[in-house]
Design a protein around this motif. Structure first.
Motif, short mmCIF file in Angstrom:
data_model
loop_
_atom_site.label_atom_id
_atom_site.label_comp_id
_atom_site.label_asym_id
_atom_site.label_seq_id
_atom_site.Cartn_x
_atom_site.Cartn_y
_atom_site.Cartn_z
N GLY A 1 44.92 43.49 46.57
CA GLY A 1 43.60 44.10 46.35
C GLY A 1 43.78 45.35 45.50
O GLY A 1 44.83 46.01 45.54
N SER A 2 42.76 45.68 44.69
CA SER A 2 42.97 46.81 43.78
C SER A 2 43.02 48.14 44.53
O SER A 2 43.68 49.08 44.07
N LYS A 3 42.40 48.25 45.69
CA LYS A 3 42.42 49.53 46.43
C LYS A 3 43.86 49.95 46.74
O LYS A 3 44.21 51.13 46.65
N GLU A 4 44.66 48.96 47.09
CA GLU A 4 46.08 49.23 47.37
C GLU A 4 46.75 49.87 46.15
O GLU A 4 47.44 50.89 46.25
N SER B 1 32.16 59.08 42.57
CA SER B 1 33.12 58.00 42.34
C SER B 1 33.63 57.39 43.64
O SER B 1 33.41 57.94 44.74
N TYR B 2 34.28 56.26 43.50
CA TYR B 2 34.87 55.51 44.62
C TYR B 2 35.84 56.45 45.38
O TYR B 2 36.72 57.06 44.76
N PRO B 3 35.67 56.58 46.70
CA PRO B 3 36.42 57.61 47.44
C PRO B 3 37.95 57.47 47.38
O PRO B 3 38.66 58.46 47.56
N VAL C 1 38.49 56.37 35.64
CA VAL C 1 37.18 55.93 35.16
C VAL C 1 36.89 54.55 35.76
O VAL C 1 37.83 53.83 36.11
N ASN C 2 35.62 54.21 35.89
CA ASN C 2 35.22 52.96 36.55
C ASN C 2 33.83 52.53 36.04
O ASN C 2 32.83 53.07 36.47
N TYR C 3 33.84 51.57 35.11
CA TYR C 3 32.57 51.08 34.52
C TYR C 3 32.66 49.58 34.29
O TYR C 3 33.64 49.17 33.68
N ASN D 1 30.05 50.81 37.12
CA ASN D 1 30.44 51.81 38.11
C ASN D 1 29.92 51.51 39.52
O ASN D 1 28.79 51.08 39.69
N ASN D 2 30.78 51.79 40.47
CA ASN D 2 30.38 51.89 41.87
C ASN D 2 30.34 53.39 42.16
O ASN D 2 31.37 54.05 41.99
N PRO D 3 29.23 53.96 42.52
CA PRO D 3 28.01 53.34 43.03
C PRO D 3 26.84 53.29 42.05
O PRO D 3 25.81 52.73 42.39
N SER E 1 41.88 52.98 34.63
CA SER E 1 40.57 52.34 34.54
C SER E 1 40.44 51.33 35.67
O SER E 1 41.15 50.33 35.70
N ASP E 2 39.55 51.64 36.60
CA ASP E 2 39.34 50.76 37.74
C ASP E 2 38.17 49.85 37.38
O ASP E 2 37.04 50.33 37.21
N ASN E 3 38.45 48.55 37.22
CA ASN E 3 37.44 47.70 36.58
C ASN E 3 37.07 46.45 37.39
O ASN E 3 37.02 45.34 36.84
N PRO E 4 36.77 46.60 38.70
CA PRO E 4 36.51 45.39 39.49
C PRO E 4 35.19 44.69 39.16
O PRO E 4 35.00 43.54 39.52
N TYR E 5 34.27 45.41 38.48
CA TYR E 5 32.94 44.81 38.23
C TYR E 5 32.79 44.33 36.78
O TYR E 5 31.68 44.09 36.34
N VAL E 6 33.91 44.23 36.06
CA VAL E 6 33.82 43.92 34.63
C VAL E 6 33.11 42.59 34.36
O VAL E 6 32.48 42.42 33.32
N MET F 1 42.36 45.29 37.95
CA MET F 1 41.42 44.17 38.03
C MET F 1 41.42 43.64 39.46
O MET F 1 42.39 43.78 40.19
N SER F 2 40.30 43.06 39.83
CA SER F 2 40.14 42.62 41.21
C SER F 2 39.51 41.25 41.26
O SER F 2 38.60 40.95 40.50
N PHE F 3 39.99 40.42 42.18
CA PHE F 3 39.38 39.10 42.38
C PHE F 3 38.19 39.20 43.35
O PHE F 3 37.43 38.25 43.52
N SER F 4 38.05 40.37 43.99
CA SER F 4 37.07 40.53 45.07
C SER F 4 35.66 40.23 44.62
O SER F 4 34.92 39.50 45.29
N LYS F 5 35.25 40.82 43.51
CA LYS F 5 33.85 40.71 43.10
C LYS F 5 33.68 39.62 42.04
O LYS F 5 32.71 38.88 42.05
N THR F 6 34.67 39.51 41.11
CA THR F 6 34.53 38.52 40.04
C THR F 6 34.45 37.10 40.61
O THR F 6 33.66 36.28 40.15
N TRP G 1 40.37 38.25 50.44
CA TRP G 1 41.67 37.67 50.08
C TRP G 1 42.69 38.74 49.74
O TRP G 1 43.89 38.48 49.77
N ARG G 2 42.20 39.90 49.34
CA ARG G 2 43.05 41.02 48.93
C ARG G 2 43.94 40.63 47.74
O ARG G 2 45.17 40.63 47.83
N LEU G 3 43.30 40.33 46.66
CA LEU G 3 44.04 39.94 45.46
C LEU G 3 43.53 40.71 44.24
O LEU G 3 42.32 40.73 43.98
C1 LIG Z 1 35.13 50.84 42.26
C2 LIG Z 1 35.94 50.03 43.20
N1 LIG Z 1 37.26 50.00 43.04
C3 LIG Z 1 38.04 49.30 43.85
C4 LIG Z 1 37.51 48.57 44.90
C5 LIG Z 1 38.45 47.83 45.79
O1 LIG Z 1 38.43 46.48 45.53
P1 LIG Z 1 39.56 45.50 46.12
O2 LIG Z 1 38.81 44.59 47.04
O3 LIG Z 1 40.13 44.81 44.93
O4 LIG Z 1 40.56 46.34 46.83
C6 LIG Z 1 36.14 48.57 45.12
C7 LIG Z 1 35.58 47.86 46.25
O5 LIG Z 1 34.45 47.98 46.61
C8 LIG Z 1 35.33 49.32 44.24
O6 LIG Z 1 34.02 49.37 44.38
#
Ligand SMILES: Cc1ncc(COP(=O)(O)O)c(C=O)c1O
Length: 390
Positions: free
Chosen positions: A102-105, A127-129, A173-175, A177-179, A205-210, A236-241, A247-249
Motif C-alpha cells: 500500500g502506498s501509505k507504507e 494534506s493527507y496526514p 504533492v498530491n494531485y 488531491n485528497n481531500p 508525488s503521492d498519486n493514488p487518484y491519478v 502509485m496505489s492499486f487501492s483507488k484505481t 489488498w495493500r498494494l
Molecule cells: C492521498 C493519499 N495517499 C495515500 C493513501 C494511501 O493509500 P494506500 O491504500 O495505497 O495505502 C490515501 C488513502 O486514502 C490517500 O488518500
C-alpha cells in the motif's frame, strides 16, 4: 506495569480516522443506524479478472513463499509497462520500481529513509496526514505550505522561505488531491521539479487518484516533467484505481537513489506480499480503460448528487475533477461543529476538514465511495436535519 511508549508515540496524536472509527462503533453499538460519508475507500469490487487470478494463483503450491523484498520481476515490469503506456515515462523495472504494501507504507518509510532529527518535510497546509506523521515518526517535523481555494490548493514555491527549503529533505504533492479534489497540470510539476533540483530535495508525488477523474479530465504524472527522475519519486496505489484498498498494494517509482534508500528501510521492516497478490496486480494493471471509465462515471454521478444538495444544507463546493471527494465549505461556521451535529442529529458521518490541517477548519470532506442508496438516504437525512435546525 509496562514501560512508557517511546517519545515519538507519546507526542504523535492518534490517527484521526482511528478516533472517528471508535466513536462510530460506540454509536452503532448503542443501536444507531449510521451512514458513513467519511470513508475514502471504494465501495465496489476490483475487476473480476483480478479476483479470479488471485484465486487461481493461491491454488498453486508454489505461490506461497516469500516473493522477495522487491516483489516479483513480472510485477515490476508490469508497472513499468503501465507508466510507459499511460504517461510515456520509461522506468527501469530493476532500479526505478519498488512494490509497496500500500502506498501509505511507502509514504511513511520514505520519511524514515530521509528524515533525521532536525530535518523537515514540506507539505501543503491541507494534506493527507501521513506526510506529517511520517516526518514526526522519523524525528523531524513538517512545515506547512499555505494553500487556498482561490489558488486551486497548489502551493506557491516562490513563497517558500530559503531557510525552510535549506532544512527540508522532502516536498510532498498530491494531485488529484485528497481531500480537496484539486488537480495539477504538467507546468506545476515542472515548477516543483525545478524547485526540488535547485534546493536538493526529493519531490514526493503521492498519486493514488491519478486514474480517478471526471468529465474527461486525464491527470498527469509528476514523472512526465522534464528532469523529474533527477529528484522525483511517485507513489502509485492499486487501492483507488482498481478498487483494491484492502489488498495493500502499491509501488514507488522514479529516482533510483530514492528507491534504493526506501528499499533499505523496507527490507528491514517487511518481506513483501506473497506471489498471488503480485500475480493479481499484474492483471489489474491490464484493466481495460472502459472498466475505469465506467467506474469513474458512477463516482461522477454521485459527486453531482452531492453538489446538487449542498446549497440546501448550508454548504458550498466547487466541482472536483478527480479523487473520491467533495470538499465543502461551511458557509457560516466550523466544519467540526457541523460534522458533530450531523452525526448526532442525522446519524451521518462526514469527515471534518480539520483532519487535513488547521487550514481545513471551515471545511468538510464527503466521499463518493458510498453505495447509491446509502448516499441518497444520507443526503435526505441531512436535508431534513438542516431544515429542522432553523
Ligand atoms: C492521498 C493519499 N495517499 C495515500 C493513501 C494511501 O493509500 P494506500 O491504500 O495505497 O495505502 C490515501 C488513502 O486514502 C490517500 O488518500
Amino acid at each position: 506495569m509496562t514501560p512508557p511508549a517511546a517519545e515519538r508515540i507519546r507526542t504523535l496524536p492518534p490517527y484521526p480516522f482511528a478516533v472517528l472509527n471508535q466513536r462510530v462503533r460506540a454509536l452503532q453499538q448503542a443501536g444507531k443506524d449510521i451512514i458513513r460519508l467519511d470513508i475514502g475507500s471504494p465501495d465496489m469490487p476490483p475487476p473480476e479478472a483480478v479476483t479470479e487470478t488471485l484465486y487461481a494463483s493461491a491454488q498453486r503450491p508454489d505461490r506461497h513463499g516469500y516473493a522477495g523484498y522487491k516483489g516479483t520481476a513480472g510485477f515490476r515490469e508490469a508497472i513499468a509497462a503501465y507508466y510507459q503506456r499511460r504517461f510515456g515515462v520509461t522506468l527501469d523495472p530493476e532500479t526505478e520500481v519498488l512494490p509497496l504494501l500500500g502506498s501509505k507504507e511507502g509514504i511513511v518509510n520514505l520519511a524514515l529513509a530521509y528524515i533525521s532529527p532536525g530535518d523537515v518535510v514540506l507539505t501543503p497546509a491541507i494534506s493527507y496526514p501521513a506526510y506529517a506523521a511520517g516526518a514526526h515518526l522519523a524525528g523531524g517535523e513538517a512545515i506547512f505550505l499555505p494553500v487556498s481555494e482561490k489558488d486551486g490548493y497548489l502551493p506557491d514555491f516562490t513563497a517558500i522561505r530559503p531557510a525552510d527549503a535549506a532544512r527540508a529533505k522532502l516536498l510532498w504533492v498530491n494531485y488529484p488531491n485528497n481531500p480537496t479534489g484539486s488537480v495539477a497540470d504538467l507546468d506545476f510539476y515542472t515548477q516543483a521539479v525545478e524547485f526540488c533540483r535547485r534546493n536538493n530535495l526529493i519531490l514526493a508525488s503521492d498519486n493514488p487518484y491519478v486514474d480517478v477523474t471526471f468529465d474527461g479530465y486525464v491527470a498527469p504524472s509528476a514523472l512526465q516533467a522534464d528532469g523529474a527522475k533527477d529528484c522525483a519519486v511517485e507513489f502509485m496505489s492499486f487501492s483507488k484505481t482498481y478498487n483494491m484498498a484492502g489488498w495493500r498494494l502499491g509501488a514507488a517509482v522514479g529516482n533510483a537513489e530514492a528507491i534504493r534508500n526506501l528499499l533499505v528501510v523496507k527490507s528491514n521492516v517487511d518481506s513483501g506480499h506473497f506471489h498471488a497478490v503480485y500475480d493479481a496486480g499484474i492483471v489489474a494493471l491490464q484493466t481495460p480503460q472502459a472498466w475505469i471509465d465506467e467506474r469513474n462515471g458512477i463516482y461522477q454521478r454521485r459527486r453531482d448528487r452531492i453538489l446538487a444538495v449542498l446549497p440546501e444544507i448550508g454548504l458550498k463546493a466547487y466541482k472536483p475533477a478527480g479523487s473520491l471527494y467533495v470538499w465543502a465549505r461551511v458557509e457560516d461556521g466550523d466544519g467540526g461543529a457541523y460534522a458533530e451535529a450531523a452525526l448526532e442529529a442525522a446519524s451521518v458521518v462526514i469527515a471534518p476538514g480539520l483532519i487535513y490541517g488547521e487550514a481545513g477548519r471551515q471545511y468538510l470532506r464527503f466521499s463518493v465511495g458510498v453505495p447509491d442508496d446509502h448516499l441518497d438516504e444520507a443526503l435526505e437525512r441531512l436535508k431534513r436535519w438542516f431544515a429542522s435546525r432553523a
